[in-house]
Design an enzyme around this catalytic site. Structure first.
Site, short mmCIF file in Angstrom:
data_model
loop_
_atom_site.label_atom_id
_atom_site.label_comp_id
_atom_site.label_asym_id
_atom_site.label_seq_id
_atom_site.Cartn_x
_atom_site.Cartn_y
_atom_site.Cartn_z
N LYS A 116 28.32 3.35 -9.24
CA LYS A 116 27.10 2.88 -9.51
C LYS A 116 26.50 3.56 -10.86
O LYS A 116 25.72 2.92 -11.72
CB LYS A 116 26.08 3.15 -8.44
CG LYS A 116 26.32 2.12 -7.34
CD LYS A 116 25.33 1.96 -6.44
CE LYS A 116 25.79 1.04 -5.38
NZ LYS A 116 24.87 0.88 -3.96
N LYS A 197 34.69 -4.50 -4.45
CA LYS A 197 34.18 -5.26 -3.25
C LYS A 197 32.95 -6.01 -3.35
O LYS A 197 32.18 -6.05 -4.34
CB LYS A 197 33.81 -3.89 -2.45
CG LYS A 197 32.48 -3.42 -2.46
CD LYS A 197 31.80 -2.52 -1.38
CE LYS A 197 30.63 -1.91 -1.94
NZ LYS A 197 29.63 -2.06 -0.97
N LYS A 200 25.95 -6.92 -3.26
CA LYS A 200 24.74 -7.50 -3.22
C LYS A 200 24.32 -7.42 -4.58
O LYS A 200 23.84 -8.25 -5.67
CB LYS A 200 23.69 -7.01 -2.53
CG LYS A 200 23.62 -7.21 -1.11
CD LYS A 200 22.34 -6.56 -0.29
CE LYS A 200 22.57 -5.91 0.72
NZ LYS A 200 23.06 -4.39 0.37
N1 AQP Z 1 32.23 -5.93 0.66
C1 AQP Z 1 31.99 -5.32 1.94
N2 AQP Z 1 33.07 -5.56 2.87
C2 AQP Z 1 32.81 -4.93 4.25
N3 AQP Z 1 31.67 -4.16 4.45
C3 AQP Z 1 30.80 -4.03 3.41
N4 AQP Z 1 29.57 -3.43 3.59
C4 AQP Z 1 29.04 -3.72 2.40
N5 AQP Z 1 29.65 -4.37 1.59
C5 AQP Z 1 30.77 -4.58 2.12
C6 AQP Z 1 29.03 -2.60 4.74
O1 AQP Z 1 27.80 -2.93 4.99
C7 AQP Z 1 27.15 -2.03 5.59
C8 AQP Z 1 25.64 -1.91 4.53
O2 AQP Z 1 25.92 -1.88 3.25
P1 AQP Z 1 24.74 -1.68 2.27
O3 AQP Z 1 24.38 -2.87 1.90
O4 AQP Z 1 23.57 -0.79 2.79
O5 AQP Z 1 25.30 -0.76 1.19
P2 AQP Z 1 26.39 -1.20 0.20
O6 AQP Z 1 27.75 -0.68 0.82
O7 AQP Z 1 26.11 -0.44 -1.09
O8 AQP Z 1 26.42 -2.82 0.17
P3 AQP Z 1 26.24 -3.57 -1.31
O9 AQP Z 1 26.19 -4.96 -0.68
O10 AQP Z 1 27.31 -3.14 -2.31
O11 AQP Z 1 25.04 -3.45 -1.83
P4 AQP Z 1 24.44 -2.86 -3.18
O12 AQP Z 1 25.01 -3.67 -4.15
O13 AQP Z 1 22.89 -2.87 -3.14
O14 AQP Z 1 25.06 -1.10 -3.36
C9 AQP Z 1 28.02 -0.84 5.24
O15 AQP Z 1 28.33 -0.80 6.68
C10 AQP Z 1 28.74 -1.05 4.38
O16 AQP Z 1 30.01 -0.56 4.57
#
Ligand code: AQP
Length: 332
Positions: A116, A197, A200
């Site tokens: 990030k 992956k 969001k």
């Molecule tokens: N691509 C993914 N595949 C499987 N599991 C996922 N998780 C997130 N992306 C995937 C799981 O969702 C839960 C919450 O994640 P989060 O939104 O709190 O944080 P993150 O992992 O940082 O998700 P994003 O979408 O990538 O958010 P941003 O872009 O805002 O940082 C966790 O259990 C995670 O493993």
């Protein structure tokens, strides 16, 4: 505690949740809800770690939207407590104490921080100390199991190491939690680029990167039909590229069929057939979820009542843990 395994998990309200959040985390929360003691949180303090994309009104609305998403996905308030992280102040207090015992090198090694930070250039200290806040979330509730997607594995290892370090320094205070990662859906990749992956933050300016849980069926189908596969025209099991494996993984996480069997069914066929089946499975999986979501969002009083009741219960657990932690470090 009730004698059942206590689980804690959460999602950041940094945007609308996507299929990765659903398959990697929420679907497994729901699957094991009956046999466990469940605490699920909307981690809005974590969302502040990227302040440049935060609009206060949007964050407030997204936190509420995420509560409705949990419920619509099948979280039953009779069986699970759910709340918004910032409503329980002990998360911030414990995070500070844990910051003080976290070696800087441990934090600097976190791959999510490095990725990030690289994407953003300048980052706030909160992004670096994100894992200590996550550790606080988990340790505050004497959590035994944390169901998450694969990307959170390293943060969970950090939490375990930190709990052990704290217990060594100040005496037995924390339960050391286990991680639980699903067999299918643990790492859903971007539809437009299966080397990263589904995220969001990436989806913000790439409309066909993710399937948002609130997308229309038409938009979901379009994104899946446009998904990256590989340079050939038909599926060859000995030559499956990441995009194809991703589509099969999504289907497997929804219908439970092993990816090897999906592969056998599609051997020698064009990718359009596979995409069509994946699109239909995703739309049908999310259809009842979306109907329930819209119903819940129109019942503000119900959401408020439920959050108030649940928050009071989790606060009581958090206060008990903090009494123990304050005594352990000498600030009681
Ligand atoms: N691509 C993914 N595949 C499987 N599991 C996922 N998780 C997130 N992306 C995937 C799981 O969702 C839960 C919450 O994640 P989060 O939104 O709190 O944080 P993150 O992992 O940082 O998700 P994003 O979408 O990538 O958010 P941003 O872009 O805002 O940082 C966790 O259990 C995670 O493993």
């Amino acid at each position: 505690m009730s004698g059942r395994t206590r689980v804690f998990s959460g999602v950041q309200p940094t945007g609308t949740l996507h299929l990765g959040n659903y398959l990697g985390a929420i679907k497994q929360w729901v699957a094991h809800q009956d046999e466990r003691e469940n605490i699920f949180c909307v981690v809005d303090l974590h969302a502040l770690t990227v302040p440049e994309v935060i609009d206060p009104a949007v964050l407030r609305a997204k936190s509420r939207e995420t509560v409705a998403i949990y419920l619509a996905a099948g979280i039953d308030p009779e069986k699970s407590l759910l709340f918004i992280q910032s409503h329980v102040r002990e998360h911030s207090e414990l995070a500070w104490i844990l910051n003080c015992v976290s070696p800087l090198g441990w934090l600097e090694r976190m791959t999510q921080f490095k990725a990030k930070a690289e994407r953003r250039g300048t980052v706030g200290t909160g992004l670096l100390t994100y894992p200590t806040l996550m550790a606080a979330d988990i340790l505050l509730y004497d959590t035994q199991v944390v169901p998450v997607g694969e990307d959170q594995k390293q943060h969970l290892e950090f939490t375990r190491d930190l709990a052990l370090r704290f217990n060594n320094m100040f005496g037995d205070t924390f339960v050391v939690p286990e991680v639980s990662i699903p067999k299918a859906g643990a790492r859903v990749m971007g539809l437009d680029d299966a080397t990263v992956k589904m995220s969001k933050s990436i989806a913000v300016d790439r409309p066909h990167h993710a399937i948002s849980l609130l997308d229309t069926p038409k938009k979901m189908k379009k994104s899946i039909m446009k998904a990256q596969t590989d340079s050939g025209c038909e599926y060859r099991p000995d030559h499956a590229e990441p995009g194809v494996r991703n589509l099969m993984g999504i289907l497997s996480a929804i219908n439970g069929e092993p990816t090897s069997s999906i592969g056998e069914r599609y051997a020698g066929q064009g990718y359009g057939y596979l995409k069509k089946e994946v699109a239909e499975a995703v739309v049908e999986e999310l259809r009842p979820f979306q109907e329930e979501y819209h119903r819940l969002m129109s019942d503000e009083a119900y959401l408020d009542r439920l959050l108030a009741e649940s928050t009071a219960k989790v606060r009581a657990i958090a206060e008990t843990t903090m009494t123990r932690v304050r005594a352990a470090v000498g600030i009681d």
